[in-house]
Motif scaffolding. Structure first.
Motif, PDB file in Angstrom:
ATOM      1  N   VAL A   7      37.080  63.784  -2.466  1.00 58.95           N
ATOM      2  CA  VAL A   7      38.378  63.117  -2.529  1.00 58.95           C
ATOM      3  C   VAL A   7      39.009  63.091  -1.138  1.00 58.95           C
ATOM      4  N   GLY A   8      38.926  64.209  -0.428  1.00 60.33           N
ATOM      5  CA  GLY A   8      39.478  64.283   0.936  1.00 60.33           C
ATOM      6  C   GLY A   8      38.791  63.295   1.873  1.00 60.33           C
ATOM      7  N   ALA A   9      37.458  63.190   1.778  1.00 64.19           N
ATOM      8  CA  ALA A   9      36.713  62.241   2.608  1.00 64.19           C
ATOM      9  C   ALA A   9      37.075  60.812   2.257  1.00 64.19           C
ATOM     10  N   ALA A  10      37.269  60.538   0.984  1.00 62.09           N
ATOM     11  CA  ALA A  10      37.650  59.190   0.554  1.00 62.09           C
ATOM     12  C   ALA A  10      39.045  58.840   1.064  1.00 62.09           C
ATOM     13  N   VAL A  11      39.971  59.800   1.025  1.00 65.51           N
ATOM     14  CA  VAL A  11      41.333  59.559   1.526  1.00 65.51           C
ATOM     15  C   VAL A  11      41.292  59.277   3.033  1.00 65.51           C
ATOM     16  N   VAL A  12      40.513  60.044   3.780  1.00 68.62           N
ATOM     17  CA  VAL A  12      40.394  59.824   5.230  1.00 68.62           C
ATOM     18  C   VAL A  12      39.767  58.457   5.505  1.00 68.62           C
ATOM     19  N   ALA A  13      38.749  58.079   4.747  1.00 69.99           N
ATOM     20  CA  ALA A  13      38.098  56.773   4.943  1.00 69.99           C
ATOM     21  C   ALA A  13      39.064  55.634   4.652  1.00 69.99           C
ATOM     22  N   VAL A  14      39.842  55.739   3.570  1.00 71.47           N
ATOM     23  CA  VAL A  14      40.812  54.689   3.233  1.00 71.47           C
ATOM     24  C   VAL A  14      41.900  54.625   4.302  1.00 71.47           C
ATOM     25  N   ALA A  15      42.376  55.767   4.765  1.00 69.18           N
ATOM     26  CA  ALA A  15      43.421  55.793   5.800  1.00 69.18           C
ATOM     27  C   ALA A  15      42.904  55.162   7.100  1.00 69.18           C
ATOM     28  N   ALA A  16      41.681  55.462   7.478  1.00 68.79           N
ATOM     29  CA  ALA A  16      41.094  54.887   8.692  1.00 68.79           C
ATOM     30  C   ALA A  16      40.938  53.374   8.556  1.00 68.79           C
TER      31      ALA A  16
END
Length: 180
Positions: A7-16
């Motif tokens: 979930v954390g990696a997905a949030v970082v990917a979406v934010a980027a």
């Protein structure tokens, strides 16, 4: 990988991805400020300069039959002088020649100068420095003397592009927007 990390990696990917998308929409001026530009971008084939001489009959007789030529010509590409003036001030006065180690490839020039908005007199001149014994009429090479003189009013952030038109065999100017 645990569920929390995913979930954390997905949030970082979406934010980027969102940051990159927002950055791609940010305005980026082509020219900072209000000045215009004069661009000289010339690409053309230089005239070939040949010097021919007759071979002495005694020297010719010493050669094998398949190598006998009564006239021997040596050649190279012509050199040119490019002069660019703005309101009488010299911006460029340089010798230019074809590309390649032997300068037998097309000649290329690409230079740019700022232009303050307002009226200007521009002059671009390309003159052959070498004499050509027998110029080829209607050839594709650069004519011996080309001049483009312009009186114009430059609008803010406009570009005047000077190029060589091989079909018309002359220097031409194009204007971005309504700069003339």
């Amino acid at each position: 990988m645990s569920g929390g990390r995913r979930v954390g990696a997905a949030v970082v990917a979406v934010a980027a991805t969102l940051a990159i998308a927002a950055g791609s929409r940010a305005p980026a001026p082509v020219h900072p400020g209000v000045e215009g530009r004069l661009r000289v971008a010339i690409g053309a084939r230089p005239e070939r300069v040949e010097v021919c001489r007759r071979v002495d009959p005694e020297d010719l007789a010493r050669l094998p039959a398949h190598m006998r030529r009564e006239v021997i010509c040596e050649g190279r590409a012509a050199r040119y002088r490019l002069e660019v003036r703005r309101d009488g001030t010299v911006l460029m006065d340089a010798q230019v020649s074809g590309g390649g180690a032997r300068h037998d490839r097309p000649l290329h020039v690409s230079r740019e100068w700022p232009l303050t908005p307002g009226p200007h007199h521009l002059m671009v001149r390309l003159v052959r420095l070498d004499s050509v014994p027998a110029p080829r009429p209607g050839g594709i090479a650069i004519p011996p003397d080309l001049v483009l003189a312009l009186d114009l009013t430059v609008a803010p952030r406009r570009v005047i592009l000077v190029t060589y038109d091989p079909g018309q065999r002359r220097l031409v100017a194009t204007f971005s927007g309504s700069s003339r």
